[in-house]
Design a protein around this motif. Sequence first.
Motif, PDB file in Angstrom:
ATOM      1  N   GLY A 254       0.733  -1.234   0.027  1.00  0.00           N
ATOM      2  CA  GLY A 254       0.119  -0.032   0.004  1.00  0.00           C
ATOM      3  C   GLY A 254       0.786   1.346  -0.011  1.00  0.00           C
ATOM      4  N   LYS A 321      -5.654   4.670   9.050  1.00  0.00           N
ATOM      5  CA  LYS A 321      -6.328   3.623   8.896  1.00  0.00           C
ATOM      6  C   LYS A 321      -7.907   3.580   9.446  1.00  0.00           C
ATOM      7  N   THR A 391      -7.165   5.713   2.605  1.00  0.00           N
ATOM      8  CA  THR A 391      -7.789   4.842   3.556  1.00  0.00           C
ATOM      9  C   THR A 391      -8.722   3.949   2.999  1.00  0.00           C
ATOM     10  N   GLU A 392      -8.699   2.574   3.549  1.00  0.00           N
ATOM     11  CA  GLU A 392      -9.832   1.786   3.160  1.00  0.00           C
ATOM     12  C   GLU A 392     -10.808   1.526   3.970  1.00  0.00           C
ATOM     13  N   LYS A 397     -14.546   1.347   0.285  1.00  0.00           N
ATOM     14  CA  LYS A 397     -14.638   0.239  -0.388  1.00  0.00           C
ATOM     15  C   LYS A 397     -15.851   0.003  -1.089  1.00  0.00           C
ATOM     16  N   ASP A 415      -4.940   4.649  -6.456  1.00  0.00           N
ATOM     17  CA  ASP A 415      -5.408   3.838  -5.249  1.00  0.00           C
ATOM     18  C   ASP A 415      -4.290   3.595  -4.279  1.00  0.00           C
ATOM     19  N   ARG A 417      -4.629   1.807  -1.725  1.00  0.00           N
ATOM     20  CA  ARG A 417      -4.927   0.534  -0.841  1.00  0.00           C
ATOM     21  C   ARG A 417      -5.391  -0.617  -1.851  1.00  0.00           C
ATOM     22  N   LEU A 419      -7.999  -1.419  -3.674  1.00  0.00           N
ATOM     23  CA  LEU A 419      -9.366  -1.670  -3.367  1.00  0.00           C
ATOM     24  C   LEU A 419      -9.908  -2.478  -4.459  1.00  0.00           C
ATOM     25  N   SER A 434      -2.397   1.527  -9.092  1.00  0.00           N
ATOM     26  CA  SER A 434      -2.655   1.266  -7.675  1.00  0.00           C
ATOM     27  C   SER A 434      -1.207   0.742  -7.375  1.00  0.00           C
TER      28      SER A 434
END
Length: 454
Positions: A254, A321, A391-392, A397, A415, A417, A419, A434
């Motif tokens: 990440g 997070k 942040t996920e 999501k 991205d 994270r 996702l 990503s």
Amino acid sequence: MYKISVAGTGYVGLVAGVCFAEVGHQVTCVDIDEKKVNLMKSGVSPIYEVDLEGLMQKNYAEGRLDYTTDYKTAYRESDAIFIGVGTPEQPDGSANLSYIATVARQIAENIEKDCLVVVKSTVPVGTNDKVEQFIKDFLVNDVKVEVASNPEFLAQGTAVHDTLHAARIIIGTESKWAEEMLMNIYEPFKLPTVSVNRRSAEMIKYASNDFLALKISYMNDIANLCELVGANIQDVAKGMSYDERIGAKFLNAGIGYGGSCFPKDTKALEYLARQNGYELRTIKAAIDVNKDQKTLLYKKACRRLITFTGLKVAVLGLTFKPGTDDLREAPSLENVPLLLEAGSDICAYDPVGKDNFNSVYPEGKIGQGSIKYVENAEEALKGANICFIFTEWDEIKAVLPEDYKKLMKTPLIYDGRNLYNNEVMKEVGVEYYSIGRPYMRLSNAMAEVAATKN
Ligand code: NAD
């Protein structure tokens, strides 16, 4: 059951205090921040943690838990005093022990009966020895006092669960008296306990945290190489995870680790090593990789775009997070200033972090750019030219690939994270970058449309 005081009502102190009360101890949580104390007395948690507020209210109502700024009374009556104040990073990487020293002095000057002082804060190896000496040097009354190390391993976002169901309790003591008392305090939790000497306990905390940070940086390093050689880090991680020696956790690549612990604890251990004439090369590497990782996507976007000036930038996720409102060392805090400096008009969404972020970057014009905060991801995406995911959160999501296509002016996503599935993003016509996964090029025509719309 014991009379316990906890100094500091941050993530560690407050959660520990509440959980000690929950298992039956009589707990007073002490803080210097009067506003915080009043808030807690009214049943409101100053921090966002699942289940915390409910347990605060229950134990307060049942008379096992109280909050105060009156440390003198609290410490005077305690069998054990847990210290959970901050040990923030100093400019040279070392841990700032001034908050610990203040509490130690307050304890020394006020205790009136034999007392065990337990350091829960993360402190460099050897600090507990110094704290004990310091308290003894300033002790006013003729009482027995000892210091024990009891490092904390909770993770923000799951702090209450991690405390009530900790994988292990580390007890670092130098006497049977201290060891037995700490064992007794923790007995109602029915958790595995490891009893070692104080210095080993202090080192267990740093070695554990830094190992996790190293694991993250390792995966990010491998992810960056994956991109260059056409491998997919998620598939690689999956393949690795079946090996029990490696384990399945902390393998997600990440945008780098943040939070109040990993960044400062890696630097503090590296500093401690340097002070002792040793170069901790593995941890130095983890720190270096993490530093670059945090702005990797911004740099990628800079290579893709001519300018950020006048672009509407959607930022999804501000906290370091999910599950917490804590912003400390969050990737958003590295990237937002860069985006603002470059002239972006940012529209940011975070389910719980926006008030804290607003106090650092108030809504409105900032330098060449501007920032505003919105109530949901869709609003942030509406009319955006580019989107960064930091942040996920589940709420983020939940945004569907086609929503980016539908809502954004030009669906260009960075991205941090991982996702979404690359192929799905390509299918719906989103230009999607990503971490550690091959970029699925849109058809040339599509890429051109995206570029001209900018
Ligand atoms: P924090 O900054 O959230 O809270 C510290 C609190 O201490 C504040 O409320 C502050 O007002 C209070 N305080 C300062 N001086 C005081 C004094 N003299 N008396 C009473 N209260 C005082 O800190 P945190 O995140 O809970 O971290 C505390 C320690 O625990 C640090 O050493 C940290 O590294 C370690 N730790 C943190 C976590 C985490 O996830 N946050 C996990 C494990 C260990």
